[in-house]
Every structure is written in structure tokens, then in C-alpha cells.
Design a protein around this motif. Structure first.
Motif, mmCIF file in Angstrom:
data_model
loop_
_atom_site.group_PDB
_atom_site.id
_atom_site.type_symbol
_atom_site.label_atom_id
_atom_site.label_comp_id
_atom_site.label_asym_id
_atom_site.label_seq_id
_atom_site.Cartn_x
_atom_site.Cartn_y
_atom_site.Cartn_z
ATOM 1 N N GLU A 60 7.455 17.791 38.859
ATOM 2 C CA GLU A 60 8.205 18.285 40.023
ATOM 3 C C GLU A 60 8.408 17.175 41.050
ATOM 4 O O GLU A 60 9.486 17.029 41.614
ATOM 5 N N LYS A 61 7.357 16.379 41.256
ATOM 6 C CA LYS A 61 7.429 15.380 42.316
ATOM 7 C C LYS A 61 8.050 14.058 41.847
ATOM 8 O O LYS A 61 8.791 13.422 42.585
ATOM 9 N N TYR A 62 7.726 13.682 40.634
ATOM 10 C CA TYR A 62 8.171 12.362 40.166
ATOM 11 C C TYR A 62 9.194 12.443 39.035
ATOM 12 O O TYR A 62 9.581 11.416 38.482
ATOM 13 N N GLY A 63 9.595 13.637 38.693
ATOM 14 C CA GLY A 63 10.600 13.799 37.642
ATOM 15 C C GLY A 63 9.964 14.031 36.281
ATOM 16 O O GLY A 63 8.905 13.480 35.983
ATOM 17 N N HIS A 64 10.633 14.837 35.473
ATOM 18 C CA HIS A 64 10.121 15.151 34.147
ATOM 19 C C HIS A 64 9.924 13.892 33.302
ATOM 20 O O HIS A 64 9.007 13.809 32.504
ATOM 21 N N THR B 152 3.534 3.587 36.556
ATOM 22 C CA THR B 152 4.623 4.508 36.222
ATOM 23 C C THR B 152 5.116 5.297 37.426
ATOM 24 O O THR B 152 6.321 5.405 37.670
ATOM 25 N N ILE B 153 4.181 5.873 38.168
ATOM 26 C CA ILE B 153 4.624 6.676 39.318
ATOM 27 C C ILE B 153 4.223 6.045 40.646
ATOM 28 O O ILE B 153 4.482 6.601 41.706
ATOM 29 N N GLY B 154 3.540 4.917 40.550
ATOM 30 C CA GLY B 154 3.165 4.228 41.787
ATOM 31 C C GLY B 154 1.924 4.779 42.442
ATOM 32 O O GLY B 154 1.621 4.440 43.587
ATOM 33 N N LYS B 155 1.187 5.635 41.729
ATOM 34 C CA LYS B 155 -0.015 6.250 42.308
ATOM 35 C C LYS B 155 -1.193 6.114 41.354
ATOM 36 O O LYS B 155 -1.042 6.297 40.149
#
Lengths: 938, 376
Positions: A228-232, A255-258
């Protein structure tokens, strides 16, 4: 591996009671029996991407399974952007009981396992539980593993990264759930409870709940949030980016920066924001209900009244064994009525799945697995006496029996060999069986109306059933027609009648989790009113009425399954909230799954065994005495794991001249697809030896021959084993001139029992024994001739949930020419004495030990993270015994205290200290002995 | 020249230079060769001359080091192949022999781009994300820090355009080694940008297509799609065609961003397409190859062949070559979609094929390179 919530205690049991592990005792083997009750005549249905293995009785189900598999393949191909270029073996079973007999996995398969993917050969093994929606879900879940595994393997090869760079379990299972199913009421219940009751475990610490249902659902929830937050696509990229970091934490950062911790902050905030507002409108179970049974895992309450005394009878798990308990509603301690999972008769309760029913004030009917299938048990409650069993030839699994009001018949659900779950009525006197529904739908939890005219049940036959939605249906006993009671897009479960037949209690998940509601009907049995009874933050289910209109039900709260009640709720009926409710109007049966078509004879064929390698290992070792030894071991088996071959080849030559005379070769075949598993093989061993039992003798031996062994399991807990071995044995001592030739014939027979329950470091309940008789004779030279009588009996007395007193007595008696010697000493038997230092052809030993928890958890906090050492247990022990050849040398013993630490679930480290009892039990050692070793408790 | 390069290479090695280039021949690539992903800045994937099937395998070669996405590039008779182990291998198209390499010392997962003798390679090497090499004298020309780049570089005239994964668009003057502009976009970028010569079009993970001025980097327009975009857009005259993961293909006017058409194809397209006259050809994860009318978006034909398509097609005259993950290289008649020829290689095809003169070159995921030539 897919695990269902319905058997959540089995999952918990694996954590708390790792009883499925079998260990090899020092001398005599124990272990429960995995029995091939049914002889399946396997066939193979070939689809575009799958080889679907099935047996003829379940053809319709297998064809639908093939449809699900191809549908899932198409979907996952898109999600992973990846093709699987080999055919995927998909092995289907029509019921969990059949599935538990699979030999694809060698160990026991606990009830909670809904299917598994086996990495070695890429096999997917899945049972149906009667629900096509669940079948579809599990097939899809396991195929996610197939795609993920192949994708990860590809990344590992492409980027040349270490093979252990596999995603963590929470991601593996969370993704399998995320890609295979929707967020359902069980998932919501578990996550809500975790968040609202403060035991939610963030990703950075999720190892603490590894393997549990909660981990599966937290993993799914975490990935839903991430999508939901970072895209499927971030989910797929996590797999494709595995090479970007040494840890999955690094991969997530890339990948998501977290990092995990940064992600946890966002996710926890999101969950709190979502669930905390529920506290305003919803109630804690403790606010609105009274506790009835709170300890352990409890479900399926049944109201029982005898005279003025009222009770609840329920299925519970307090000790690691699931049993039936009864507790007075006025208080007091629960009484165990039926001890489950220790005997053949009550081999397994399907906890959370099958309700019970009581006729009048006397006969309880319930279901257990007993041997090859489930049976209905009739139990005389006043006299606490088991009356009889009802077993049905073609019905494999039974569920939720319900008495007719006159006590002559019982309605229940059952999965037949074809895998369909339908309703049946049995006449208790004549045992005449009548099938009242007959279709592909999952019909469950029938409840016979008090006026005897109709039966309400829950089924997925409605139009939303493809999504796993269950509604209520009625079966008219006079017209024999089924009609819809509800037809909504939320699920109704567990219908139960009030004594006067005016009110039907049930659960519904319109709130996201299950809560209890009441229906009332008009004279035409049409529902006219729906009222809400509970609005719990977590969930309430399995409602039943008491005689006075109170309601008892199960509650999930603080990760416990409790039984709670609301008093005299029927009296307050008019004050209950009315829920808008639409009468059913859609066609009764609305859906089907197209069976996968068989295009040609070559697409559906009998199963032929083709063997593939399971293991190939070579080894070279160097020993200061025996020199260099080199060899290899291979094993192979067929797709179904029924036939296994083992090959051993090694050579102990130290010079070129010795090569030919130093070859050792062994070939064995084990066949498991029969009620009586057997093994046979041939061997040729030659080389220098050192006999552990004769430490002074180094010798050369050339032995060759063959053996045949079989095992007949009488039940899960008992078996008879027998073997015969014929072999030539030529020995010559290396530092001596002695030579001995023999042609040895050995016969042995054993009787084995094992129903022990394992805890972290060893058994804590049940008992086990092994009696073995054997005779060995030299049929040509008469150089060897001895007999053996071996007895090992162990019993575990449970003191409380985690404390037990364990006793063992062992008698080993070999007598005759060249009788083999045994050994004692060390951490496994006669503690305090040097390891294996006491030897003789005759042994007696007794050990007694108090096993108790010492430290529940040791946590070490480092700057780089926290390390938890887990549970440490303690033991107070006493040993006595000795080994001798001709003359008994007096008794030795020891007393002391020990620490036990389970390392990663596979190894127990043991540290003992104490005093030896010496001089024929007349004095204690002057100092203290210390021993450190490994091994499970006896 | 050859001696000087060898001496230079030896010298660089002995002096501890961190970049190792072993290249015996200078390479100069002209603009009309296959010098970047999708052949050119429009990613047309199109060469005029028909490479008529059936094809005959001319040679194979083991490309050590692993290959995945991206594509080789070709020019001056040389294939330039990026590998995951961090090399760019130079292979003679006629013989299949490797005659040189660049050790990038870092993984490169996207196609390089070549302008004359300057080769730009995206690398995953900490702060450095683009390395430019001079193929005339086998030297490191420039190292650029842009943050992670997972897309292929785009070269338009003297401009080098790069999209960082973090959503920043960069434009550099390649010969001058200077930054011309940078523009922040609000989402990650996994799709290689495309250009019509005046504008750069880039699509992001938020599903939005952005049009930027090539010379200033100013955002000229934006057009939303329904999902993230991973596929490489293609420029056809004034239309930019963008497959989105919402299973639609979008065509927008490159000047205004106005939507010309969108067509539902019912599958996710991760790679992108190629142009064949009036058709746009692309493959999807549903194992199907589609041809869409460039003007209207209508589906002219679709043909299924087993295996996900995650590569860009190559259109050689009237034949479209598509690599499938099932390992098949399939030749389609661009007008009818009929399968004209196919051949299966070992392992999946996930690196886009290229047309190298009159040859088709494919590299399978098992690092085996296959070079086919028309039997005719």
C-alpha cells in the motif's frame, strides 16, 4: 508450508511441545508410527504446467485442483514476472488424514499443516479439507513458494551470492499468504488481539514468533502495508534485489529505503491508528462476559445439565495433549473426561473443527481420529463410561455431530474418500447411514432443531462461496430439500439452537472478526430478525445456549482461547441491537469450478515410479589409527517417497594392494507404501575395525550378507518389528594370530510402544517401552551362538505443565559364545562415570529425574541487536546400575543436578554436576563430577 | 594503436589503477547502429533490413558472469555485453571471439549506451552509478554520481540522460563531462526514459508519465496511468507508447502529454515493445505477444507461445523476434502474428535480443550467447 488457523494449537504445540521429534535412544529405538492405512492407486494428470498426482476416488477433486493450479500459475507468473520452465509435481490428497500418510516428508505431519512445498525435488503436497476455497488457497500458497524459491535460486545463481541468502521466514510465509488469499476474519482477529493487547511483534523482532500462525499473519499484514505504501512491485523487487545486501534488512533498505526498524515505526503507527479506535465502539471480552475456562486452549463448549448441576463440556489442551474436559458452571477445577492423543482410540481430536453434542442428560457424542479414519464416540456422561464407536466405511473425516431431539439419530458432516464434505444422518441403533447433501460444497456444523423438523447448517454453497464465504442453510427433514437461511457476503458459522427452538445463535464476521448474533424465524422458518449479542474487539465463536437462556462461547483474547459466558441473555433479547438483514433471494446453488479437461489418454495415466536423487554425499576422513577412509552415500526415491534406495560405498585401503580387499558396499531398499513397511538389502563390509565394546581388539573383518526387516504398526503408538539377517563374518585380530570364521544367522523381534510427549529438552509425559528378543548363531562353524533379551521402559509423570518426573529401567542381557558387550557411563545413562567406560554383556540401569523449568529466557542486549538464548531447564537426577560379563561387580550410581539448553530446536546441550555413588553403593564421591555433553533427555 | 593500448592496460594494471580495461581494438560506434537499449533514443527496436527466418546458428559463446535484464549493444562489428559479475565483454560479431573487456568492478544490470567511442555503463558501486569509458584509448573517461541507476542510459546527440532509482532525472553533456540539469520527480524510476530529440519522456513507479524538456529538464506535462511503469516507453513519431502495469498500453503525444489512446491488453508488460511500421509489438507476462496499431491502439493480432516475455522485441524488416522465458526465440510475421520460426536455447531469455547487422543475438540466463544468421 501452509498452516491453518483451525489447528492453531497444533502450531503452538510445535513451539511449546516439540514432540514430533524422534530420537534414537542409546540402545533401543522408540518412536511413534506413521501408518499407511490406505493403499492409493496413484494416477498422474498432466496439465500444461503440472503433473498432478491423485488417486481415482478423488478424480473430480483432482481435476478441480488442477484448474486451481493452472489459474494460480497464470496469476503468479504475472506477479513474479517469471516462468517456471519445468513441470511442477503436485501431489493431492482428498483429506488431511490421507495427507498425513504421505511419505514425501518422512516425519509426522501435525494436524495444523495445510500443505507443504518440499524444496529438494520441488514437490508440492496438498490435501483438501472439504472446502474448495481453502483448497484453492492452499494450492496457491504453496505455488507462491515454488515461484519464490525458483526466483530466489535464480538471483543467487545470477549474482553469485551465497546460497544461504534466502529471505527470512516471515517474508517467505507472509508473501505466500499475501499472494494467495485475502485478509480474512481469523487474520484480523489475531492481529487485532496482538496490537490491542500489547504483544504485537515488529519485523525487527519477529524471530521471537517464528513459525507461528501469528508470524504468518503478521508477515502477510506487513507486506500488505508495504504494498500500500511503497507499491505492489516493491514486494517483487525485494526478491530481485536480494543481491543488494548481506542481510534482508539491507535488501529492504536498498528496495524501499527503509530498514526493519524504520519500517516498524511506520507500520506500528499505521496499525495503532487502525485498531485503537475500535476500543471506542467495541468491548473487551472481560467487560461483557464472565470467565468459565481460562487456562490453556479451549473450544467447542457444550452445555450439560444433570439435575440441578450445570456443566460445560469442552475440548481443551492444557498439557500438550488435547482432551475432553468438563467443568461445573458453579466453579471448581476442570475434570478430564477423555484423555486424548495417548491411546489408539482417541488418537487425535480435531481441535477447533468439530463440535460435540449431548443427548438429554446422558450421552455425549464426539469425534476423534482412530486409526485409518475418524469415528463417532458415544460416551455415557453420568457414568463416565465410553459406550461405543460408530465408524463408516467410506467416510474419512467426521465433524460436529448433533443429536436429533429424540436421541435416535445423529447428523454430522463428513469428508468421503472423494474429498467432498457433506451431511449424513446415522440411526444410532441400526447404524443405517443416509447422505442428506451430495455436492461439491463444504457443509459443516449441522444443528438439529429442537422440534426435530429441520437442520440448520453452514455451507459455502452460496454465490459468495468461491471466496470462502459461508452462509446458513436449512434442511427440511420432510421434503429433504435444502434452502437458504442467509445469503450474504459475510460468513455465518456455528449455528446452535436455544432449548425452546425459538432462537438460533450463530457467529458472523461482518465486523471483520467473528461475533455472536441471534436469529429468530417465522412459522415458515424464514429469518425475521437478527440481533447482535457481542461486539468484541477480538472474536467470539462456538456459541451454545444453556437451559436458562445464557450463552457460552469461545473467545480469543490475549492469545488464549477461553470459554466465557453471558448470563440469561435470552431474557434480555429485546434489548439487543437489531441488525438490518436482507432475506435470501438469490438462487440456491450458484457456482462451480470447471474441472481441468483431460485432452488425451497421455494426459492421464497410471503412476510409474521414477527415481530421483535425494542425497549424494562423499567424504574423505583421516584417522590416526585407521588411516584415510573415503566413500560416498547416495539415496534416491520416487516422487511419492514410497520407495527409497540407499547406496553406500567406501574404501579403507591404506596401500594400493589393499584397495580390492577394502571395499565396503551396501544397498538397501525401503518400501513404505504398505501397512507393513519393509526393508531389505545386501552388504559387503571389509576393513580394519575397532569394536567399541571390545576396546583392546583391533581386527580385520570381511562381512557380507543380506537382511530383511519389517515393521507392523498396530496403531500410532504400538508396533511389532522383526528382522532376519544372514551373513558371513571372517575376523582376524590385527595384533594377534586369532582368526574367526562364521556364517551368522540373526533373528530378532521387538514390541515397541511410544506415546511420550516432548518438551524443549525431552519427554515430559506419556510412556514408552521396547522389548526385544534376538538370537544369533553361526550356522556353519558354530563359533558364535548367543541370545539377547532387551528391555527398556520409560515413564514420565507430569507434575504441572512444564515439570515432570521421569523414570527409566533398562535391562540388557546377552548370553552365549561371542555375545556382544554393552557399555555405560556418561551423560546419557550412568552420569558421573567416564563416558562408555563400563562394559559388559549384561546391563541393568535405572534413572530417575525431576525435570523443571529454570530460566525462561536470557536476553543479551548488544549494540548491534538483541540475542535471546531461550529456555534453560534444570534436572535433579539419580542413576544406578552396572554392566558386567560373568560376575556382578557391585552397583554404581550417581546423584546430581543438571542444566539443559535447547540449541535451535535441534540439539540439547547438557551440563551435569554431582557425586558418584561408589563402592557398591556404600559411599559418595569425595568431590564433585562435572560432565558436559549433548543429547535429549531419556 | 593496438600496442599502445596494451601498454596502457599493462601500465594501468601495474600502477594499481583500479579500473582494468583490456581492449585491443579501438571501437567507434555510429548513431545508426544498435548503440543503446531498444536500438536508439526512441527505443524503436527496429532495423530496416529483414532478417529472414529460418535462422541458422552461427556460433555460441559462454558469457561468464551471469546476465539478467538489459541488453547488449552493438556497433563497429562488436557486441558489448554487460554481465552481473561486473564486466563488459567485447565480442567480435563474425567469429564470436571475445577480444576485450572492461572490468567495472561492480554489478551492471542494465544495458550500456555508446556514443561514438564513449561507452556509458550503469553500475551498482556505492556512490558511483555511471562510468564512462573511452573505447578509443581504453581509458576511464568519467565517473558520475547520481544515486542508484537501474535503467539504461539514454544518449541524445551530446546529451546523456540518466534516471536514478530515487526519482531524479539527470542530463549531462557527455563530451564536456558536465551536468546540464537535474529534475526531481516524486517517485522511483524503474523504466528507461525515451526521447524524441526535443523532449525526454519518463514513467515512474507512481504510474505517472512525465514529459521533460531535453535541454532544460523542465517538466512540460504529466499523464497518469493506473499503476507503476517498469516497461521501456517507445517513441513513434509524435506519440510516446507506454505499457503500464495496470495492463493498459498508453499512447501520449510527446509534445503535450495528451492521451491519444489507451488499450487494455490484460497482462502486465514489464519490458516494453518495438515498432514495426504502423504496429507496436510487445510481449506480456501472460505468454502472449501483441501487435497494436500505433495510430489507434487497436490490437491487430496476438499470438501465444509458452513463456513469460520480459524482453524487448527486435523488429528486422517484416519479422519480429521475441525472446521468451521458456527459452524460445520466436520469429513472428509482423503483419499477421504467425509464427515463422522458433528455436529454444538453454535457460530463460531475460536479456533483450539485438539485431547486429544481419544477425540476431540472444543471451540466455545460463550465460550462453547465441548468434543466428538467416539461412538465406
Amino acid at each position: 508450508m501452509k498452516r491453518s488457523f483451525l489447528n492453531i494449537t497444533a502450531v503452538i504445540g510445535l513451539l511449546v511441545f516439540p514432540s514430533m521429534r524422534e530420537i534414537q535412544a542409546q540402545f533401543l529405538p522408540f518412536g511413534r508410527n506413521k501408518i499407511s492405512y490406505a493403499q492409493f492407486h496413484w494416477r498422474v494428470l498432466k496439465t500444461e504446467h503440472f503433473d498432478v498426482y491423485y488417486y481415482p476416488e478423488m478424480l473430480d477433486l483432482a481435476q478441480r485442483g488442477a484448474t486451481f493450479a493452472e489459474e494460480a500459475y497464470g496469476d503468479l507468473r504475472e506477479k513474479f514476472n517469471f516462468s517456471i520452465n519445468h513441470r511442477i509435481p503436485l501431489i493431492l490428497y482428498s483429506s488431511p488424514i490421507h495427507f498425513q500418510q504421505t511419505n514425501v516428508s518422512p516425519g509426522f505431519i501435525p494436524e495444523g499443516v495445510g500443505g507443504f512445498f518440499e524444496f529438494l525435488k520441488g514437490r508440492v503436497v496438498i490435501p483438501s479439507n472439504g472446502s474448495l476455497a481453502n483448497f484453492r488457497h492452499v494450492i496457491r500458497h504453496e505455488l507462491v513458494h515454488v515461484f519464490m524459491h525458483n526466483r530466489v535460486e535464480r538471483v543467487i545463481v545470477d549474482y553469485g551470492i551465497p546460497g544461504d541468502r534466502y529471505p527470512p521466514l516471515w517474508f517467505v510465509e507472509g508473501l505466500a499468504e499475501f499472494f494467495s488469499t485475502e485478509w480474512d476474519s481469523q487474520a484480523e482477529m489475531v492481529l487485532r488481539d496482538a496490537v490491542l493487547n500489547g504483544y504485537f511483534t515488529p519485523i525487527s523482532r519477529i524471530g521471537a514468533i517464528a513459525g507461528t500462525f501469528l508470524m504468518y499473519k503478521e508477515g502477510q499484514a506487513a507486506l500488505m502495508f508495504m504494498a500500500e505504501k511503497y507499491g505492489h512491485e516493491s514486494i517483487r523487487l525485494l526478491l530481485e534485489n536480494l543481491w543488494k545486501g548481506k542481510t534482508f534488512n539491507d535488501v529492504m533498505k536498498a528496495t524501499i529505503g527503509k530498514t526493519f526498524r524504520e519500517f516498524d515505526v511506520e507500520w506500528e503507527y499505521y496499525l495503532k491508528k487502525k485498531y485503537y479506535p475500535l476500543l471506542a465502539d467495541y468491548r473487551e471480552p472481560g467487560d461483557v462476559s464472565i470467565p468459565v475456562v481460562t487456562n490453556g486452549f479451549n473450544s467447542k463448549p457444550t452445555f450439560y445439565q444433570r439435575g440441578d448441576s450445570t456443566y460445560v463440556v469442552y475440548i481443551g489442551n492444557l498439557t500438550g495433549y488435547t482432551s475432553i474436559y468438563m467443568k461445573s458452571l458453579r466453579g471448581g477445577k476442570p475434570v478430564r473426561l477423555i484423555q486424548g492423543e495417548k491411546t489408539d482410540e482417541f488418537e487425535a481430536f480435531h481441535i477447533f473443527q468439530s463440535r460435540m453434542s449431548i443427548y438429554g442428560d446422558s450421552v455425549l457424542v464426539f469425534v476423534t481420529k482412530s486409526g485409518a479414519s475418524d469415528v463417532l464416540h458415544l460416551y455415557d456422561l453420568p457414568n463416565r463410561k465410553h459406550l461405543r464407536n460408530l465408524r463408516f466405511k467410506d467416510l474419512v473425516m467426521l465433524g460436529s455431530p448433533s443429536w436429533s431431539p429424540d436421541g435416535t439419530r445423529i447428523v454430522f458432516s463428513a469428508i468421503n474418500k472423494a474429498g467432498w464434505n457433506d451431511l449424513y444422518i446415522v440411526n444410532v441403533r441400526t447404524e443405517e447411514l443416509r447422505k442428506i447433501t451430495n455436492d461439491i460444497y463444504d457443509d459443516r456444523d449441522p444443528a438439529w432443531s429442537p422440534d426435530g423438523s429441520w437442520i440448520v447448517f453452514t455451507s459455502d454453497r452460496g454465490s459468495a462461496g468461491t471466496h470462502g464465504v459461508y452462509n446458513l442453510y436449512g434442511y427440511d427433514l420432510s421434503t429433504r430439500l435444502v434452502y437458504a437461511v442467509t445469503d450474504e457476503n459475510t460468513s455465518y458459522y456455528s449455528p446452535a439452537w436455544s432449548a425452546d427452538g425459538k432462537t438460533l445463535a450463530c457467529t458472523n464476521d461482518r465486523d471483520g472478526t467473528q461475533n455472536i448474533f441471534f436469529f429468530r424465524f417465522d412459522n415458515n422458518r424464514r429469518p425475521v430478525e437478527l440481533r447482535r449479542v457481542t461486539r468484541l474487539t477480538t472474536a467470539a465463536f462456538d456459541p451454545v445456549f444453556t437451559a436458562k437462556g445464557s450463552v457460552l462461547f469461545s473467545v480469543f483474547d490475549h492469545f488464549q482461547f477461553q470459554i466465557r459466558g453471558i448470563n440469561e441473555v435470552l431474557e434480555a433479547y429485546d434489548s439487543l441491537e437489531v441488525i438490518p438483514f436482507a432475506a435470501p433471494h438469490r438462487p440456491l446453488t450458484a457456482w462451480d469450478v470447471p474441472p481441468y479437461g483431460v485432452q488425451s489418454a497421455s494426459s492421464d495415466m497410471p503412476y510409474k515410479r521414477r527415481y530421483q536423487l535425494d542425497l549424494a554425499q562423499s567424504q574423505i576422513s583421516t584417522d590416526p589409527v585407521f588411516g584415510t577412509i573415503g566413500g560416498a552415500a547416495l539415496s534416491m526415491s520416487d516422487v511419492l517417497g514410497n520407495d527409497q534406495y540407499y547406496f553406500l560405498l567406501y574404501n579403507t585401503a591404506q596401500t594400493a594392494d589393499e584397495i580390492l580387499s577394502s571395499f565396503s558396499i551396501a544397498v538397501s531398499r525401503i518400501s513404505l507404501n504398505t501397512r507393513t513397511p519393509y526393508a531389505y538389502g545386501v552388504y559387503h563390509y571389509s576393513g580394519r575395525r575397532y569394536d567399541l565394546t571390545d576396546p583392546d581388539v583391533y581386527f580385520y573383518e570381511r562381512a557380507f550378507g543380506g537382511y530383511f526387516a519389517l515393521s507392523y504398526p498396530l496403531s500410532k503408538f504400538y508396533r511389532i518389528e522383526a528382522s532376519v539377517k544372514l551373513g558371513n563374518s571372517d575376523k582376524s585380530a590385527i595384533f594377534d594370530v586369532r582368526e574367526r570364521k562364521a556364517v551368522l544367522l540373526t533373528n530378532s523381534v521387538s514390541f515397541v510402544k511410544d506415546n511420550a510427549l516432548y518438551y524443549w529438552t525431552g519427554p515430559i509425559d506419556g510412556n514408552r517401552f521396547n522389548i526385544t528378543l534376538s538370537y544369533t548363531t553361526d550356522i556353519q562353524y558354530s563359533n558364535v551362538n548367543y541370545y539377547s533379551v532387551l528391555l527398556d521402559y520409560r515413564r514420565y509423570f507430569r507434575i504441572d505443565q512444564r515439570t515432570a518426573f521421569a523414570s527409566r529401567i533398562e535391562l540388557l542381557y546377552n548370553h552365549g559364545e561371542e555375545a556382544r558387550r554393552y557399555f555405560l557411563g556418561g551423560s546419557w545413562d550412568l552420569r558421573g562415570w567416564p563416558f562408555w567406560s563400563i562394559r559388559g554383556t549384561k546391563v541393568w540401569l535405572t534413572s530417575h529425574e525431576l525435570r523443571f523449568p529454570l530460566l525462561d529466557n536470557i536476553g543479551l542486549n548488544f549494540p548491534f541487536g538483541n540475542v535471546s538464548l531461550g529456555l534453560i531447564r534444570g534436572a535433579l537426577f539419580f542413576d544406578a546400575g552396572n554392566a558386567w560379563d560373568a560376575e556382578y561387580p557391585g552397583t554404581r550410581g550417581s546423584i546430581g543436578f543438571g542444566f539443559r539448553f535447547n540449541l535451535l530446536g535441534v540439539l540439547v546441550l547438557r551440563y551435569d554436576l554431582g557425586k558418584r555413588i561408589e563402592n557398591n553403593f556404600t559411599s559418595l564421591q569425595s568431590g564433585l563430577f562435572q560432565q558436559f555433553f549433548f543429547g535429549w533427555d531419556f | 594503436m593496438r600496442v599502445s593500448i596494451i601498454v596502457l592496460a599493462i601500465g594501468m594494471t601495474l600502477t594499481g589503477c583500479r579500473t582494468i580495461i583490456n581492449l585491443y581494438e579501438p571501437i567507434i560506434v555510429s548513431d545508426n547502429e544498435w548503440n543503446m537499449l531498444g536500438r536508439d533514443a526512441r527505443h524503436s527496436g527496429f532495423v530496416v533490413n529483414t532478417i529472414e527466418p529460418p535462422l541458422q546458428l552461427e556460433w555460441t559463446r559462454d558469457v561468464s558472469g551471469g546476465v539478467t535484464t538489459g541488453s547488449p549493444v552493438y556497433g563497429d562489428g562488436v557486441l558489448m555485453i554487460p554481465t552481473l559479475s561486473g564486466f563488459i565483454s567485447f565480442v567480435d560479431i563474425v567469429s564470436g571471439d571475445e577480444f576485450g573487456f572492461i572490468n567495472l568492478r561492480a554489478t551492471t544490470a542494465a544495458a550500456p549506451a555508446v556514443k561514438d567511442s564513449l561507452l556509458v555503463a550503469p553500475v551498482y558501486a556505492g556512490e558511483i552509478s555511471l562510468r564512462v569509458y573511452n573505447l578509443k584509448n581504453a581509458s576511464l573517461y568519467w565517473e558520475i554520481q547520481t544515486g542508484t541507476v537501474e535503467t539504461a542510459p539514454l544518449i541524445v546527440d551530446r546529451f546523456l540522460v540518466a534516471a536514478s532509482t530515487q526519482g531524479v532525472m539527470y542530463c549531462f553533456d557527455l563530451p564536456e563531462t558536465t551536468e546540464v540539469w537535474r529534475t526531481n520527480l516524486p517517485a522511483r524510476i524503474y523504466a528507461t526514459p525515451v526521447s524524441d530529440g526535443a523532449r525526454v519522456v519518463v514513467a515512474c513507479s507512481n504510474g505517472v508519465i512525465y514529459g521533460l524538456d531535453l535541454r532544460e529538464g523542465k517538466i512540460l506535462w504529466k499523464q497518469p496511468t493506473g499503476a507503476a511503469v517498469f516497461a521501456t516507453p517507445v517513441m513513434s513519431d509524435s506519440l510516446c507508447i507506454v505499457p503500464s502495469l495496470d495492463e493498459y498500453v498508453y499512447a501520449v503525444h510527446s509534445r503535450t502529454g495528451a492521451l491519444a489512446w489507451k488499450t487494455f491488453i490484460g497482462t502486465k508488460a514489464y519490458s516494453g515493445g518495438a515498432l514495426a511500421d504502423s504496429l507496436f509489438i510487445l510481449g506480456g507476462t501472460n505468454e502472449t505477444v501483441y501487435a497494436l496499431n500505433v495510430k489507434t491502439g487497436s490490437i491487430a493480432w496476438s499470438t501465444r507461445r509458452r513463456g513469460v516475455v520480459s524482453t524487448l522485441p527486435v523488429v528486422a524488416g517484416s519479422v519480429a523476434y521475441v525472446g521468451f522465458q521458456s527459452g524460445f526465440l520466436v520469429a513472428f510475421d509482423v503483419q499477421t502474428g504467425n509464427i515463422l520460426w522458433e528455436n529454444r536455447v538453454e535457460g530463460r531469455i531475460r536479456m533483450s535480443p539485438v539485431a547486429a547487422g544481419d544477425r540476431i543475438v540472444v543471451i540466455s540466463e545460463r550465460s550462453e550467447m547465441y548468434c543466428w544468421k538467416s539461412e538465406q
